[in-house]
Enzyme design. Sequence first.
Site, PDB file in Angstrom:
ATOM      1  N   GLY A 279      16.543  77.871  27.610  1.00  0.00           N
ATOM      2  CA  GLY A 279      16.139  78.322  26.285  1.00  0.00           C
ATOM      3  C   GLY A 279      17.277  78.955  25.513  1.00  0.00           C
ATOM      4  O   GLY A 279      18.438  78.539  25.617  1.00  0.00           O
ATOM      5  N   SER A 280      16.964  79.989  24.749  1.00  0.00           N
ATOM      6  CA  SER A 280      17.898  80.519  23.753  1.00  0.00           C
ATOM      7  C   SER A 280      19.137  81.202  24.315  1.00  0.00           C
ATOM      8  O   SER A 280      20.091  81.442  23.567  1.00  0.00           O
ATOM      9  CB  SER A 280      17.161  81.486  22.824  1.00  0.00           C
ATOM     10  N   THR A 281      19.167  81.551  25.605  1.00  0.00           N
ATOM     11  CA  THR A 281      20.408  82.103  26.134  1.00  0.00           C
ATOM     12  C   THR A 281      21.531  81.072  26.038  1.00  0.00           C
ATOM     13  O   THR A 281      22.710  81.427  25.990  1.00  0.00           O
ATOM     14  CB  THR A 281      20.239  82.541  27.607  1.00  0.00           C
ATOM     15  N   ARG A 577      13.215  82.822  20.810  1.00  0.00           N
ATOM     16  CA  ARG A 577      13.215  81.437  21.308  1.00  0.00           C
ATOM     17  C   ARG A 577      14.336  80.659  20.673  1.00  0.00           C
ATOM     18  O   ARG A 577      14.787  80.980  19.592  1.00  0.00           O
ATOM     19  CB  ARG A 577      11.874  80.769  21.012  1.00  0.00           C
TER      20      ARG A 577
END
Length: 577
Positions: A279-281, A577
Site C-alpha cells: 500500500g501507501s508506504t 491509503r
Amino acid sequence: MRDTARTSVEGHQARLLGQAKIRMLFVAAVFMVGYLAVSLRLVDLTLLRDTQETQTTQSAAADKDAPRKPARALRGTITDRNGELMATSLRMASVFADATVVSDAAKLAKQLAQILPEEKEKELFTKLNSKRKFIWIARNIPPRQMQAINMLGEPSLGFQDEARRIYPHGRLTSHILGYTDVDGIGIAGIERAYQKQLAEGEDDLRLSIDLRIQHLLHRELGAAMKTFSAKAAIGLVMDVRSGEIIAMVSLPDFDPYHPAQASDEQKFNRATLGVFEMGSTMKLFPVAAALDAGIASFATTYDAREPIRFGRHTINDYHAKRRVMTLPEVFIHSSNIGTARMAQSLGDGGLRDFYKKLGFLERAPIELPERGTPLAPRPWREINTLTASYGHGIAVSPVHLARAAAALTNGGILIEPTMIYDETRSHEMKGARVIKTETSQRVRDLLELVVAGGTGGKAAAEGYGVGGKTGTADKTLGKGYSKNARLSSFLGVYPIEAPRYAVLAIIDEPQPTKETYGYATGGWTAAPVVGKVIEQMAPLYGIAPQSGPKRDIKAEMARYLKDSKEGKNIATAGTDR
C-alpha cells in the site's frame, strides 16, 4: 669337648631358627597373594564387571539403525549483540531398549509411563513388545527420570548421552533462531543457516539482535494485535547505516521446544518469507525516483481533480481532495492519483528500473533461509507502473521495505541487511548508491512532514525527531481486493535529522474500535506502535532528546501546502491509503 658340644648345639638352633623364618615368610607370602586375589576379585565384581555389563547391554541393544557413538561436541552457542544467551546445548541422556530381551512388556510399559509422563503406556507397550533389538523409549530426559529408570534394574534398558538444544527466551526469538530436530540438526532460521558452524561447536555465533529491543517490539506488537483483534503482526528494527537487524518479530509465533505442535501459520516468518502488497508506504519510492531524476521538485504539481481511467481500471483517492496538488501534498495526503501521475513522468520502465535497483524484484539478501520471492508483474505494462506506484500489484517482504527505506534516508546507499553482529560494520556504509545525498535529505523532509502534519502523527515520540509513512492496503481476494481485510503499516525513521534506525510495524487485518472512530488504517493501528518503541529504545541507545528550539517542518514547507492545517485533519480521518 665342652666347647665343641656347645658350638654344635648353637649351630643346630640357628638352623632351626632360619627354617622357621623361611616358613613364616612363605606363609606371609601365601596370605599376601590370597589377599591380592580377593582384592582383584572385588574390583572386578564392583567396577569392571558393572562397566562390562553396561557395555554389553548397550552393545546388544544397539544395531545398525543406531550404532553406539561417542559423545559429539556440543552445538555452538548463539548470543545477541550484547552477549546475552539466545541458544545453547546441554548434555542429557536418552533411554533405549532391546525389546528381544524384555521379559514382561506390559509391566515395564506401565513402570516407564509412571516415570515418563509425556510417553503413553500403550505406545510404550507397542515398542517393548516389538521384538526389535533397538528402539528409542525417550530422548533427552532429565537426570531425575534417568535415575528412576536406572533404579528399575531392567537389563533390557540402556542410556546414551545426547545434547538438547535450550532456548532461554522461548517464543520471543523463535522466528529468528528457528529450531533443531531431536538429532540436533538445524531445521529453520539461524539454526539451519549456520548448521555446519554450529554443529562443529568450535565457534559461537553472535547475532545483531538486541534482546532488549526484541522484547519492546514483541510486547508493543502483541498489545496492538489484542487491541485491534488482528490476525497477525510484523515488526522490524534496522540500523540504516550498517543494515543490522536489531529486532525482528512475526506474530503469531511458536514454542521452539515443540515445533511439531505449532501450526504452519505460527511457524511462518512473515518478516522475511511473507510478501505483501504494502500500500501507501510504497509511495515513498516513486517520489524519491522523481526527485532524484530531476523531473520533479517540491514545487511540481499534479492534477488530482479526477480519477485516472486506464482501460477497465479506475484509480481513485481514498478521501479525494479533487484539486491540483504539489508533490509534498501528494505525499502527506497519500494521493493515489498524484503518485500514479508522478510514476508516469518517469517514463517507460522508469519505476520498474528503480524498484529493481532497490532490490524489489529479487529475494532479500539476508542470512535466514526463509526468504520470500517478490511478486511483480511480468510483463510490466503501463498500468502496472500506475498501480505499483501506490503499492498495488507488487508484493515484497517487510525486510525489502525496511532495507529500501534505509537507503533513501541514510544518504542514498543500499546496504545488505544482516542478522550477524560485526562491530566494524557500523563505522562505514558499504553498498551501491541508489539516490543522491541531496535527494535523501528531501526524502527525510517529506517523512518528517508526514509525522508533524500528516497521517503519521501518532508515531511522534516526545523529544525525538521522527519521520515516516503510513500505509493501508486492501488484501487480495481472488482476482480482486477485499473491502474488509486490510494490511495496515507504518514505516518510521529516527532521529530524522540524522537517521540511525528504521522501525517498521505492520498489523494484519486489524478491526476498527470506538477509540479509533471506526478506522483501522496504518495511522491509527501501526503508527502508535512505532512511536512507543522509539520512546523506549532511544534512551537505551544513548540518543539524547532534542534540545533547543524544535524544527517546524510545517512552517518551512508552508509554501508548498495549500492549508497547513489540512494535514492534521487527515491524521484524524485516517486517510493513509
